[in-house]
Write an enzyme that holds these catalytic residues in place. Structure first.
Site: not given
Length: 325
Positions: A134-138
């Site tokens: 995921g984007c936030f996760a990255t």
């Protein structure tokens, strides 16, 4: 040439994939699947592609492509794969959240590898099925992994991160309307965002005994693309030692840059880069991590994973230009 199919072709992540793949020297686009736009030119959904690519959306799947990217809504990849079979050699990269957690990685005889290259590069190279992060996760994982690797996380981590409106997907909602989003800001899913599961999972992969809390407040920004994340936690080591550990961790990772200067989001927007800034006040370490949510946070990282799956240099097709103004 790598023969490619895209499923869910009308959304932002699919559009970003098409834009990058058009200039990838080892890629050829076989089909872009969309039931809502079948038979129409790609530029009907992706207006900036007008004049660049002559291809129509299709509602027919070629099951023999070398790799297929799933750009479906969260939770829809499983049902699509249950209804559509691909050749035994076809590699699958899912940009949704269906297979990111360890408990979900096994599906119909397929084992999905979590596709954060800076963490799992060796596993990705030998995989066939990839769960793209995921984007936030990255952004958040890249900010924390060097600390976890060196077992330096001992207290809660406070995280505040703001994403652009494209992070909400292409379907319009009340909070993506220009009249609502412009000159406005709000938080959502505070302390319970769905990306917390994969972040905790990756931190524990490197530091199994870390059991403290990730206190995460995600925000909606009044811009289209990008993520600006700030994190702070207690670290006893001096800043020079912390910087050295980050630089050692990322020395072979071409898309991650470490600095001790202030950074801004425009340095990474429209690129596959992540820039991480480290600052220290007393025993508090401030980490700032910036990425483009559609590129390093989604489609660019998916192509980085594709490159690794096919034995290419991971930067192939991803030498992209930011715009500082």
């Amino acid at each position: 040439m790598i023969n490619i199919g895209i499923i869910g072709g009308s959304g932002y992540t699919a559009g970003e994939l098409i834009r990058i793949l058009m200039f990838h020297p080892n890629a050829t686009l076989d089909f872009v699947y969309s039931t809502t736009n079948a038979g129409k030119p790609l530029h009907v959904a992706h207006h900036d592609l007008m004049g660049d690519i002559e291809m129509n959306f299709t509602d027919t799947v070629n099951p023999n492509v070398n790799v297929v990217f799933l750009c479906l809504g969260h939770g829809k990849s499983k049902s699509f794969l249950e209804q559509n079979q691909f050749a035994s050699h076809t590699k699958i990269i899912d940009l949704g959240n269906d297979f990111r957690l360890t408990k979900d990685k096994e599906f119909n005889g397929k084992t999905f590898v979590y596709g954060l290259p800076e963490l799992n590069k060796a596993h990705i190279k030998n995989a066939q099925f990839i769960a793209n992060p995921g984007c936030f996760a990255t952004a958040i994982q890249l900010a924390l992994l060097p600390l976890a690797k060196n077992e330096m996380l001992t207290t809660d981590i406070h995280i505040n991160a703001t994403t652009g409106s494209t992070g909400a997907g292409v379907t319009a909602t009340e909070t993506t309307h220009f009249s609502w989003r412009s000159n406005n800001m709000s938080h959502y899913k505070a302390f319970e965002h769905q990306h917390l599961g994969e972040i905790n999972q990756s931190v524990n992969q490197l530091q199994a005994d870390y059991k403290n809390e990730l206190i995460f407040v995600p925000n909606r920004g009044d811009f289209a693309r990008g993520i600006f994340a700030t994190l702070y936690t207690t670290i006893e080591e001096n800043l020079e030692d912390v910087v050295a550990k980050y630089e050692a961790f990322y020395k072979d990772q071409p898309f991650v840059t470490i600095t001790t200067t202030g950074i801004n989001m425009k340095q990474v927007v429209q690129t596959n880069k992540c820039i991480i800034s480290l600052m220290k006040k007393g025993n508090r370490l401030l980490i700032t991590s910036v990425i483009d949510n559609l590129t390093k946070g989604a489609s660019g990282q998916a192509i980085q994973n594709m490159n690794l799956l096919f034995g290419l240099d991971e930067t192939t097709g991803l030498h992209l230009k930011p715009s500082g103004f």
